[in-house]
Design a protein around this motif. Structure first.
Motif, PDB file in Angstrom:
ATOM      1  N   VAL A   1     -11.400 -24.469 -13.510  1.00 31.35           N
ATOM      2  CA  VAL A   1     -11.989 -23.135 -13.450  1.00 31.35           C
ATOM      3  C   VAL A   1     -11.388 -22.403 -12.251  1.00 31.35           C
ATOM      4  CG1 VAL A   1     -14.124 -21.839 -13.105  1.00 31.35           C
ATOM      5  CG2 VAL A   1     -14.128 -23.911 -14.518  1.00 31.35           C
ATOM      6  N   GLY A   2     -11.032 -21.137 -12.457  1.00 25.28           N
ATOM      7  CA  GLY A   2     -10.488 -20.354 -11.350  1.00 25.28           C
ATOM      8  C   GLY A   2      -8.982 -20.194 -11.395  1.00 25.28           C
ATOM      9  N   VAL A   3      -8.338 -20.814 -12.403  1.00 26.62           N
ATOM     10  CA  VAL A   3      -6.885 -20.707 -12.536  1.00 26.62           C
ATOM     11  C   VAL A   3      -6.545 -20.244 -13.947  1.00 26.62           C
ATOM     12  CG1 VAL A   3      -4.669 -21.916 -12.411  1.00 26.62           C
ATOM     13  CG2 VAL A   3      -6.530 -22.564 -10.863  1.00 26.62           C
ATOM     14  N   LYS A   4      -5.605 -19.318 -14.040  1.00 20.59           N
ATOM     15  CA  LYS A   4      -5.100 -18.887 -15.338  1.00 20.59           C
ATOM     16  C   LYS A   4      -3.577 -19.002 -15.342  1.00 20.59           C
ATOM     17  CE  LYS A   4      -4.981 -13.965 -14.043  1.00 20.59           C
ATOM     18  NZ  LYS A   4      -5.498 -12.599 -14.361  1.00 20.59           N
ATOM     19  N   LEU A   5      -3.009 -19.024 -16.547  1.00 26.04           N
ATOM     20  CA  LEU A   5      -1.565 -19.182 -16.699  1.00 26.04           C
ATOM     21  C   LEU A   5      -0.956 -17.893 -17.238  1.00 26.04           C
ATOM     22  CD1 LEU A   5      -1.429 -22.769 -18.247  1.00 26.04           C
ATOM     23  CD2 LEU A   5      -1.318 -22.109 -15.834  1.00 26.04           C
ATOM     24  N   ILE A   6       0.174 -17.515 -16.664  1.00 27.53           N
ATOM     25  CA  ILE A   6       0.893 -16.301 -17.068  1.00 27.53           C
ATOM     26  C   ILE A   6       2.231 -16.708 -17.674  1.00 27.53           C
ATOM     27  CG2 ILE A   6       1.879 -14.109 -16.313  1.00 27.53           C
ATOM     28  CD1 ILE A   6      -1.155 -14.260 -16.027  1.00 27.53           C
ATOM     29  N   THR A   7       2.514 -16.194 -18.887  1.00 25.28           N
ATOM     30  CA  THR A   7       3.815 -16.450 -19.509  1.00 25.28           C
ATOM     31  C   THR A   7       4.904 -15.719 -18.738  1.00 25.28           C
ATOM     32  OG1 THR A   7       2.791 -16.684 -21.686  1.00 25.28           O
ATOM     33  CG2 THR A   7       5.160 -16.261 -21.636  1.00 25.28           C
ATOM     34  N   LEU A   8       5.986 -16.399 -18.464  1.00 26.93           N
ATOM     35  CA  LEU A   8       7.058 -15.829 -17.647  1.00 26.93           C
ATOM     36  C   LEU A   8       8.046 -15.028 -18.486  1.00 26.93           C
ATOM     37  CD1 LEU A   8       7.722 -18.944 -15.403  1.00 26.93           C
ATOM     38  CD2 LEU A   8       6.653 -16.800 -14.686  1.00 26.93           C
ATOM     39  N   TRP A   9       8.559 -13.961 -17.879  1.00 27.15           N
ATOM     40  CA  TRP A   9       9.622 -13.183 -18.480  1.00 27.15           C
ATOM     41  C   TRP A   9      10.944 -13.636 -17.867  1.00 27.15           C
ATOM     42  CZ3 TRP A   9       9.073  -7.950 -21.009  1.00 27.15           C
ATOM     43  CH2 TRP A   9       7.805  -7.796 -21.580  1.00 27.15           C
ATOM     44  N   GLY A  10      12.031 -13.145 -18.452  1.00 22.83           N
ATOM     45  CA  GLY A  10      13.343 -13.454 -17.904  1.00 22.83           C
ATOM     46  C   GLY A  10      13.918 -14.730 -18.507  1.00 22.83           C
ATOM     47  N   LYS A  11      14.886 -15.285 -17.836  1.00 24.87           N
ATOM     48  CA  LYS A  11      15.549 -16.504 -18.309  1.00 24.87           C
ATOM     49  C   LYS A  11      14.608 -17.694 -18.175  1.00 24.87           C
ATOM     50  CE  LYS A  11      20.192 -14.864 -17.106  1.00 24.87           C
ATOM     51  NZ  LYS A  11      21.416 -15.144 -16.304  1.00 24.87           N
ATOM     52  N   GLN A  12      14.396 -18.354 -19.291  1.00 22.35           N
ATOM     53  CA  GLN A  12      13.461 -19.466 -19.308  1.00 22.35           C
ATOM     54  C   GLN A  12      14.151 -20.798 -18.993  1.00 22.35           C
ATOM     55  OE1 GLN A  12      10.177 -19.345 -19.700  1.00 22.35           O
ATOM     56  NE2 GLN A  12      10.103 -17.129 -20.034  1.00 22.35           N
ATOM     57  N   ILE A  13      13.399 -21.656 -18.376  1.00 22.41           N
ATOM     58  CA  ILE A  13      13.845 -23.025 -18.147  1.00 22.41           C
ATOM     59  C   ILE A  13      13.086 -23.905 -19.136  1.00 22.41           C
ATOM     60  CG2 ILE A  13      13.978 -24.942 -16.520  1.00 22.41           C
ATOM     61  CD1 ILE A  13      15.810 -22.619 -15.838  1.00 22.41           C
ATOM     62  N   ILE A  14      13.799 -24.464 -20.100  1.00 25.41           N
ATOM     63  CA  ILE A  14      13.182 -25.304 -21.129  1.00 25.41           C
ATOM     64  C   ILE A  14      13.806 -26.690 -21.062  1.00 25.41           C
ATOM     65  CG2 ILE A  14      12.789 -25.597 -23.610  1.00 25.41           C
ATOM     66  CD1 ILE A  14      12.966 -22.567 -23.893  1.00 25.41           C
ATOM     67  N   TRP A  15      12.970 -27.717 -21.148  1.00 20.96           N
ATOM     68  CA  TRP A  15      13.499 -29.078 -21.121  1.00 20.96           C
ATOM     69  C   TRP A  15      12.750 -29.934 -22.131  1.00 20.96           C
ATOM     70  CZ3 TRP A  15      10.447 -26.769 -17.526  1.00 20.96           C
ATOM     71  CH2 TRP A  15       9.251 -27.408 -17.162  1.00 20.96           C
ATOM     72  N   ASN A  16      13.354 -31.058 -22.468  1.00 21.03           N
ATOM     73  CA  ASN A  16      12.787 -31.968 -23.462  1.00 21.03           C
ATOM     74  C   ASN A  16      11.989 -33.083 -22.794  1.00 21.03           C
ATOM     75  OD1 ASN A  16      13.966 -30.616 -25.654  1.00 21.03           O
ATOM     76  ND2 ASN A  16      15.868 -31.782 -25.464  1.00 21.03           N
ATOM     77  N   ILE A  17      10.889 -33.451 -23.431  1.00 24.26           N
ATOM     78  CA  ILE A  17      10.070 -34.580 -22.989  1.00 24.26           C
ATOM     79  C   ILE A  17      10.132 -35.661 -24.073  1.00 24.26           C
ATOM     80  CG2 ILE A  17       7.758 -35.369 -22.396  1.00 24.26           C
ATOM     81  CD1 ILE A  17       9.009 -33.527 -20.322  1.00 24.26           C
ATOM     82  N   GLY A  18      10.361 -36.887 -23.666  1.00 28.91           N
ATOM     83  CA  GLY A  18      10.456 -37.974 -24.635  1.00 28.91           C
ATOM     84  C   GLY A  18       9.788 -39.238 -24.133  1.00 28.91           C
ATOM     85  N   VAL A  19       9.640 -40.190 -25.025  1.00 32.77           N
ATOM     86  CA  VAL A  19       9.175 -41.515 -24.638  1.00 32.77           C
ATOM     87  C   VAL A  19      10.404 -42.417 -24.561  1.00 32.77           C
ATOM     88  CG1 VAL A  19       8.704 -42.181 -27.066  1.00 32.77           C
ATOM     89  CG2 VAL A  19       7.635 -43.429 -25.190  1.00 32.77           C
ATOM     90  N   ALA A  20      10.507 -43.199 -23.494  1.00 28.97           N
ATOM     91  CA  ALA A  20      11.679 -44.043 -23.269  1.00 28.97           C
ATOM     92  C   ALA A  20      11.253 -45.482 -23.043  1.00 28.97           C
ATOM     93  CB  ALA A  20      12.479 -43.524 -22.068  1.00 28.97           C
ATOM     94  N   TRP A  21      12.131 -46.408 -23.379  1.00 29.89           N
ATOM     95  CA  TRP A  21      11.861 -47.828 -23.174  1.00 29.89           C
ATOM     96  C   TRP A  21      13.184 -48.574 -23.047  1.00 29.89           C
ATOM     97  CZ3 TRP A  21      11.571 -45.129 -27.655  1.00 29.89           C
ATOM     98  CH2 TRP A  21      12.283 -45.596 -28.756  1.00 29.89           C
ATOM     99  N   ASN A  22      13.093 -49.803 -22.574  1.00 28.66           N
ATOM    100  CA  ASN A  22      14.287 -50.632 -22.391  1.00 28.66           C
ATOM    101  C   ASN A  22      14.443 -51.539 -23.611  1.00 28.66           C
ATOM    102  OD1 ASN A  22      16.329 -52.379 -21.611  1.00 28.66           O
ATOM    103  ND2 ASN A  22      15.615 -52.519 -19.501  1.00 28.66           N
ATOM    104  N   PRO A  23      15.422 -51.278 -24.487  1.00 27.21           N
ATOM    105  CA  PRO A  23      15.554 -52.066 -25.724  1.00 27.21           C
ATOM    106  C   PRO A  23      16.009 -53.503 -25.477  1.00 27.21           C
ATOM    107  CG  PRO A  23      17.426 -50.594 -25.477  1.00 27.21           C
ATOM    108  CD  PRO A  23      16.463 -50.244 -24.370  1.00 27.21           C
ATOM    109  N   LYS A  24      16.488 -53.799 -24.267  1.00 25.00           N
ATOM    110  CA  LYS A  24      16.946 -55.158 -23.965  1.00 25.00           C
ATOM    111  C   LYS A  24      15.789 -56.087 -23.601  1.00 25.00           C
ATOM    112  CE  LYS A  24      21.588 -53.827 -22.488  1.00 25.00           C
ATOM    113  NZ  LYS A  24      22.592 -53.880 -21.386  1.00 25.00           N
ATOM    114  N   ILE A  25      14.604 -55.506 -23.400  1.00 24.14           N
ATOM    115  CA  ILE A  25      13.424 -56.298 -23.054  1.00 24.14           C
ATOM    116  C   ILE A  25      12.489 -56.334 -24.251  1.00 24.14           C
ATOM    117  CG2 ILE A  25      11.419 -56.475 -21.528  1.00 24.14           C
ATOM    118  CD1 ILE A  25      13.023 -55.066 -19.384  1.00 24.14           C
ATOM    119  N   ASP A  26      12.179 -57.538 -24.731  1.00 22.54           N
ATOM    120  CA  ASP A  26      11.271 -57.686 -25.869  1.00 22.54           C
ATOM    121  C   ASP A  26       9.825 -57.629 -25.404  1.00 22.54           C
ATOM    122  OD1 ASP A  26      13.357 -58.010 -27.696  1.00 22.54           O
ATOM    123  OD2 ASP A  26      13.482 -60.165 -27.341  1.00 22.54           O
ATOM    124  N   ASN A  27       9.016 -56.845 -26.095  1.00 23.18           N
ATOM    125  CA  ASN A  27       7.591 -56.776 -25.794  1.00 23.18           C
ATOM    126  C   ASN A  27       6.865 -56.286 -27.038  1.00 23.18           C
ATOM    127  OD1 ASN A  27       5.023 -55.228 -24.824  1.00 23.18           O
ATOM    128  ND2 ASN A  27       5.571 -56.580 -23.129  1.00 23.18           N
TER     129      ASN A  27
END
Length: 292
Positions: A251-277
């Motif tokens: 409560v007390g915080v709001k978000l403002i959409t930014l104008w101009g050049k956007q910084i966009i990045w990807n989020i993923g799930v990662a794991w080590n395929p050489k380790i069995d679990n």
């Protein structure tokens, strides 16, 4: 020597430990004749006497003493195997250790809840960790899976979860003109988390300011996101943050959409395929099920 029934090894080890046919038979829930029969069968398979029977009970022969350590080891391996198999069926093969960041606050708890319902006996440990640190921990086996900024090193496997972008977090009482950020940022200080704690966010903030030719130096105010949001709610300044903070905005915080050049990045799930679990793989199946 042909294969040996595990019951014969158990009879041998128990009699060696008890040193008495009566006590060993009771421990094995057998009659003394049945125990004697199993010992004789084992002696036939090993080709020699294993015990000397006298007034003082059953004493290992020289051959018996030499075989005892190996028999004990095989019996323990058999017990460990069965225990491990039961744990797999129950889903309690230890801990599932996960790392995550701000951008996976919404989805990760849902997936963890689904996993816990399916495998209630598996301990799940979750920690908020910077993507760069998660990558190292995944390589070293300290994490089973992590939700990170992509791309990751080619030594890790990964799956795209969602895309992320920056927004401006401001006190609700502050009116902001998103088309004139230079003026806004000149009036209100822009706060940030300690770059050492959140290097990716610091990099994204710097890139946004640079690409939009905004001349401002962020002030390192805290080392965790919740404290930063509390400072904003108290009117101490503004902050460029991932849009995913909307999932735990105080409560007390709001978000403002930014104008101009956007910084966009990807989020993923990662794991080590050489380790069995197995538990990690079960969790990844749940994650994949929820993805489009």
């Amino acid at each position: 020597m042909s294969g040996i029934d595990i019951r014969l090894l158990r009879a041998f080890v128990t009699l060696a430990e008890k040193g008495n046919y009566n006590k060993a038979a009771e421990a094995l829930f057998l009659t003394q004749p049945a125990l004697s029969k199993q010992i004789k069968m084992l002696e036939q398979k090993t080709g020699g006497r294993l015990f000397l029977r006298g007034r003082h009970g059953a004493v290992l022969t020289m051959v018996g003493r030499q075989l005892f350590a190996k028999a004990y080891e095989l019996l323990k391996s058999h017990h460990d195997f069965l225990t491990y198999a039961r744990e797999i069926q129950k889903g309690s093969t230890g801990k599932l250790v996960l790392g995550f960041g701000i951008s996976s606050f919404k989805s990760t708890p849902v997936w963890i809840n689904t996993f816990r319902q399916k495998f209630p006996d598996c301990d799940v440990v979750i920690s908020q960790i910077a993507s760069s640190v998660q990558a190292r921990m995944l390589m070293e086996g300290e994490l089973h899976a992590g939700f990170v900024r992509m791309p990751v090193t080619e030594l890790l496997a990964s799956r795209l979860i969602n895309k992320e972008n920056l927004v401006l977090a401001v006190p609700v009482a502050v009116d902001i003109d998103p088309t004139d950020l230079q003026r806004t940022l000149a009036i209100y200080p822009i706060l940030c988390m300690d770059p050492a704690v959140s290097p990716c966010l610091a990099e994204q903030t710097t890139a946004f300011l640079r690409d939009n030719e905004l001349i401002i130096e962020p002030i390192s105010a805290t080392n965790d996101i919740h404290s930063l949001l509390a400072l904003i709610a108290g009117g101490n300044g503004l902050a460029l943050l991932p849009a995913s903070v909307e999932n735990f905005l105080p409560v007390g915080v709001k978000l403002i959409t930014l104008w101009g050049k956007q910084i966009i990045w990807n989020i993923g799930v990662a794991w080590n395929p050489k380790i069995d679990n197995q538990m990690r793989d079960e969790f990844l199946q749940i994650v994949t099920h929820y993805l489009p």
